[in-house]
Design a protein around this motif. Structure first.
Motif, PDB file in Angstrom:
ATOM      1  N   TYR A  30     -55.467  11.352  -4.943  1.00  0.00           N
ATOM      2  CA  TYR A  30     -56.786  10.762  -5.144  1.00  0.00           C
ATOM      3  C   TYR A  30     -57.524  10.811  -3.814  1.00  0.00           C
ATOM      4  CZ  TYR A  30     -60.396   7.324  -6.226  1.00  0.00           C
ATOM      5  OH  TYR A  30     -61.598   6.686  -6.409  1.00  0.00           O
ATOM      6  N   GLN A  31     -58.655  11.459  -3.811  1.00  0.00           N
ATOM      7  CA  GLN A  31     -59.465  11.633  -2.601  1.00  0.00           C
ATOM      8  C   GLN A  31     -58.611  12.131  -1.433  1.00  0.00           C
ATOM      9  OE1 GLN A  31     -61.572   7.902  -2.024  1.00  0.00           O
ATOM     10  NE2 GLN A  31     -62.994   8.370  -3.691  1.00  0.00           N
ATOM     11  N   ARG A  32     -57.836  13.167  -1.704  1.00  0.00           N
ATOM     12  CA  ARG A  32     -56.989  13.861  -0.727  1.00  0.00           C
ATOM     13  C   ARG A  32     -55.834  13.026  -0.175  1.00  0.00           C
ATOM     14  NH1 ARG A  32     -61.784  16.743   2.552  1.00  0.00           N
ATOM     15  NH2 ARG A  32     -62.434  18.173   0.916  1.00  0.00           N
ATOM     16  N   ASN A  33     -55.552  11.894  -0.784  1.00  0.00           N
ATOM     17  CA  ASN A  33     -54.416  11.061  -0.384  1.00  0.00           C
ATOM     18  C   ASN A  33     -53.440  10.980  -1.541  1.00  0.00           C
ATOM     19  OD1 ASN A  33     -55.320  10.180   2.281  1.00  0.00           O
ATOM     20  ND2 ASN A  33     -56.924   9.110   1.148  1.00  0.00           N
ATOM     21  N   GLN A  34     -52.144  10.938  -1.214  1.00  0.00           N
ATOM     22  CA  GLN A  34     -51.141  10.821  -2.259  1.00  0.00           C
ATOM     23  C   GLN A  34     -50.763   9.358  -2.458  1.00  0.00           C
ATOM     24  OE1 GLN A  34     -47.984  13.640  -2.396  1.00  0.00           O
ATOM     25  NE2 GLN A  34     -46.734  12.358  -3.709  1.00  0.00           N
ATOM     26  N   TYR A  35     -50.704   8.957  -3.722  1.00  0.00           N
ATOM     27  CA  TYR A  35     -50.305   7.616  -4.114  1.00  0.00           C
ATOM     28  C   TYR A  35     -49.243   7.735  -5.196  1.00  0.00           C
ATOM     29  CZ  TYR A  35     -54.679   6.347  -1.811  1.00  0.00           C
ATOM     30  OH  TYR A  35     -55.686   6.194  -0.896  1.00  0.00           O
ATOM     31  N   ASN A  36     -48.503   6.660  -5.407  1.00  0.00           N
ATOM     32  CA  ASN A  36     -47.496   6.623  -6.461  1.00  0.00           C
ATOM     33  C   ASN A  36     -47.868   5.540  -7.459  1.00  0.00           C
ATOM     34  OD1 ASN A  36     -45.619   8.650  -5.466  1.00  0.00           O
ATOM     35  ND2 ASN A  36     -45.325   7.228  -3.767  1.00  0.00           N
ATOM     36  N   ILE A  37     -48.010   5.950  -8.700  1.00  0.00           N
ATOM     37  CA  ILE A  37     -48.374   5.017  -9.772  1.00  0.00           C
ATOM     38  C   ILE A  37     -47.090   4.586 -10.478  1.00  0.00           C
ATOM     39  CG2 ILE A  37     -49.711   4.704 -11.884  1.00  0.00           C
ATOM     40  CD1 ILE A  37     -51.430   5.205  -9.355  1.00  0.00           C
ATOM     41  N   PRO A  38     -46.782   3.283 -10.490  1.00  0.00           N
ATOM     42  CA  PRO A  38     -45.570   2.818 -11.167  1.00  0.00           C
ATOM     43  C   PRO A  38     -45.741   2.865 -12.690  1.00  0.00           C
ATOM     44  CG  PRO A  38     -46.776   0.965 -10.225  1.00  0.00           C
ATOM     45  CD  PRO A  38     -47.510   2.204  -9.821  1.00  0.00           C
ATOM     46  N   VAL A  39     -44.744   3.428 -13.358  1.00  0.00           N
ATOM     47  CA  VAL A  39     -44.809   3.584 -14.816  1.00  0.00           C
ATOM     48  C   VAL A  39     -43.454   3.316 -15.459  1.00  0.00           C
ATOM     49  CG1 VAL A  39     -46.692   5.283 -14.747  1.00  0.00           C
ATOM     50  CG2 VAL A  39     -44.323   6.067 -14.780  1.00  0.00           C
ATOM     51  N   ASP A  40     -43.516   3.002 -16.738  1.00  0.00           N
ATOM     52  CA  ASP A  40     -42.346   2.976 -17.613  1.00  0.00           C
ATOM     53  C   ASP A  40     -42.645   3.934 -18.749  1.00  0.00           C
ATOM     54  OD1 ASP A  40     -41.126   0.981 -16.128  1.00  0.00           O
ATOM     55  OD2 ASP A  40     -41.567  -0.622 -17.552  1.00  0.00           O
ATOM     56  N   VAL A  41     -41.701   4.814 -19.038  1.00  0.00           N
ATOM     57  CA  VAL A  41     -41.805   5.722 -20.180  1.00  0.00           C
ATOM     58  C   VAL A  41     -40.635   5.392 -21.092  1.00  0.00           C
ATOM     59  CG1 VAL A  41     -41.797   8.132 -20.939  1.00  0.00           C
ATOM     60  CG2 VAL A  41     -42.900   7.515 -18.772  1.00  0.00           C
ATOM     61  N   TRP A  42     -40.937   4.913 -22.294  1.00  0.00           N
ATOM     62  CA  TRP A  42     -39.924   4.502 -23.264  1.00  0.00           C
ATOM     63  C   TRP A  42     -39.717   5.628 -24.263  1.00  0.00           C
ATOM     64  CZ3 TRP A  42     -37.422  -0.177 -22.905  1.00  0.00           C
ATOM     65  CH2 TRP A  42     -37.962  -1.107 -22.010  1.00  0.00           C
ATOM     66  N   ILE A  43     -38.481   6.087 -24.387  1.00  0.00           N
ATOM     67  CA  ILE A  43     -38.137   7.142 -25.336  1.00  0.00           C
ATOM     68  C   ILE A  43     -37.797   6.464 -26.662  1.00  0.00           C
ATOM     69  CG2 ILE A  43     -36.636   9.111 -25.794  1.00  0.00           C
ATOM     70  CD1 ILE A  43     -38.435   9.340 -23.237  1.00  0.00           C
ATOM     71  N   THR A  44     -38.659   6.677 -27.648  1.00  0.00           N
ATOM     72  CA  THR A  44     -38.489   6.016 -28.945  1.00  0.00           C
ATOM     73  C   THR A  44     -37.347   6.653 -29.737  1.00  0.00           C
ATOM     74  OG1 THR A  44     -40.103   7.469 -30.001  1.00  0.00           O
ATOM     75  CG2 THR A  44     -40.941   5.414 -29.043  1.00  0.00           C
ATOM     76  N   GLN A  45     -36.911   5.953 -30.772  1.00  0.00           N
ATOM     77  CA  GLN A  45     -35.818   6.445 -31.605  1.00  0.00           C
ATOM     78  C   GLN A  45     -36.211   7.711 -32.363  1.00  0.00           C
ATOM     79  OE1 GLN A  45     -35.303   2.688 -33.592  1.00  0.00           O
ATOM     80  NE2 GLN A  45     -33.410   2.308 -32.498  1.00  0.00           N
ATOM     81  N   ASN A  46     -37.498   7.946 -32.556  1.00  0.00           N
ATOM     82  CA  ASN A  46     -37.956   9.125 -33.285  1.00  0.00           C
ATOM     83  C   ASN A  46     -38.338  10.280 -32.366  1.00  0.00           C
ATOM     84  OD1 ASN A  46     -37.633   7.785 -35.725  1.00  0.00           O
ATOM     85  ND2 ASN A  46     -39.704   6.952 -35.632  1.00  0.00           N
ATOM     86  N   PHE A  47     -38.084  10.146 -31.073  1.00  0.00           N
ATOM     87  CA  PHE A  47     -38.387  11.204 -30.119  1.00  0.00           C
ATOM     88  C   PHE A  47     -37.500  12.413 -30.405  1.00  0.00           C
ATOM     89  CE2 PHE A  47     -37.754  13.350 -26.080  1.00  0.00           C
ATOM     90  CZ  PHE A  47     -39.044  13.452 -25.614  1.00  0.00           C
ATOM     91  N   PRO A  48     -37.978  13.641 -30.359  1.00  0.00           N
ATOM     92  CA  PRO A  48     -39.288  14.107 -29.928  1.00  0.00           C
ATOM     93  C   PRO A  48     -40.333  14.210 -31.034  1.00  0.00           C
ATOM     94  CG  PRO A  48     -37.856  15.984 -30.203  1.00  0.00           C
ATOM     95  CD  PRO A  48     -37.046  14.771 -30.545  1.00  0.00           C
ATOM     96  N   ASP A  49     -39.989  13.757 -32.254  1.00  0.00           N
ATOM     97  CA  ASP A  49     -40.983  13.806 -33.330  1.00  0.00           C
ATOM     98  C   ASP A  49     -42.139  12.847 -33.074  1.00  0.00           C
ATOM     99  OD1 ASP A  49     -39.568  15.765 -34.747  1.00  0.00           O
ATOM    100  OD2 ASP A  49     -38.315  14.239 -35.706  1.00  0.00           O
ATOM    101  N   SER A  50     -41.873  11.759 -32.381  1.00  0.00           N
ATOM    102  CA  SER A  50     -42.903  10.791 -31.994  1.00  0.00           C
ATOM    103  C   SER A  50     -43.003  10.781 -30.473  1.00  0.00           C
ATOM    104  CB  SER A  50     -42.538   9.390 -32.476  1.00  0.00           C
ATOM    105  OG  SER A  50     -42.471   9.354 -33.872  1.00  0.00           O
ATOM    106  N   PRO A  51     -44.193  10.529 -29.951  1.00  0.00           N
ATOM    107  CA  PRO A  51     -44.340  10.517 -28.489  1.00  0.00           C
ATOM    108  C   PRO A  51     -43.666   9.297 -27.875  1.00  0.00           C
ATOM    109  CG  PRO A  51     -46.358   9.763 -29.520  1.00  0.00           C
ATOM    110  CD  PRO A  51     -45.458  10.221 -30.633  1.00  0.00           C
ATOM    111  N   PRO A  52     -43.336   9.379 -26.598  1.00  0.00           N
ATOM    112  CA  PRO A  52     -42.827   8.197 -25.907  1.00  0.00           C
ATOM    113  C   PRO A  52     -43.929   7.151 -25.761  1.00  0.00           C
ATOM    114  CG  PRO A  52     -42.981  10.068 -24.402  1.00  0.00           C
ATOM    115  CD  PRO A  52     -43.411  10.549 -25.731  1.00  0.00           C
ATOM    116  N   LEU A  53     -43.530   5.927 -25.496  1.00  0.00           N
ATOM    117  CA  LEU A  53     -44.476   4.844 -25.218  1.00  0.00           C
ATOM    118  C   LEU A  53     -44.576   4.740 -23.706  1.00  0.00           C
ATOM    119  CD1 LEU A  53     -43.004   2.286 -27.761  1.00  0.00           C
ATOM    120  CD2 LEU A  53     -45.043   3.699 -28.058  1.00  0.00           C
TER     121      LEU A  53
END
Length: 187
Positions: A30-53
């Motif tokens: 962002y504006q030539r600076n690197q940042y780290n965005i904290p995230v959680d990616v939840w793999i659902t029981q129907n993955f890969p038919d359904s997207p992760p949360l």
């Protein structure tokens, strides 16, 4: 880097299920600076038919940007890529790349003013951190879940992929996005 673990996910209706969670940060520029965005990616029981949360999970010194186009006040991520998820062509690597692109153009978090009150843990109202999930019996329950082979292959490949240098991973994400071949191992 995103690290896997089993954790409890609580849906809005109160139903609780143990899911695979990828927790960590996504690098953005962002504006030539690197940042780290904290995230959680939840793999659902129907993955890969359904997207992760996907959720942005601000640290105590961050706040979610009000009225962000792709992240609601609770941190849930809304992207066209997730909405148009297709099990034949969508994957976790491209999802992380899209999140990095979108968040680089419009970061979903900002630094919390020092005087503001802060929560002590990164949480979401629909998720709970249950310490008993770290017991060996719960890992066995999680591991014995009837995962579809496509789910396991995609998650394992993503995790192996994320072990490489972030710059190599970012280049590979770009190449994957452009459907080009990338050699992941250094020459």
């Amino acid at each position: 880097s995103l690290q896997p673990r089993a954790d409890a996910y609580v849906f809005n209706n109160g139903r609780q299920v143990t899911l695979l969670q990828l927790r960590g940060t996504i690098p953005i520029t962002y504006q030539r600076n690197q940042y780290n965005i904290p995230v959680d990616v939840w793999i659902t029981q129907n993955f890969p038919d359904s997207p992760p949360l996907c959720y942005v999970t601000p640290t105590p010194d961050m706040k979610i940007k009000p009225r962000h186009k792709h992240v609601d006040p609770q941190g849930m991520v809304y992207l066209p890529y997730l909405h148009e998820w297709n099990s034949a062509s969508s994957n976790l690597v491209d999802l992380i790349f899209k999140m990095s692109q979108v968040f680089g153009a419009d970061p979903p978090v900002f630094k919390n003013p020092p005087a503001a009150s802060r929560p002590h843990e990164r949480t979401h109202p629909c998720r709970s951190r249950l310490s008993h999930l770290n017991s060996p019996s719960n890992h066995k329950t999680f591991l014995s879940h009837p995962w579809h082979p496509n789910q396991l292959v995609q998650v394992v490949l993503f995790l192996l992929f994320s072990l490489f240098n972030p710059l190599v991973a970012q280049a590979a994400c770009q190449a994957s996005h452009n459907r080009k071949r990338v050699d992941l191992l250094p020459q």
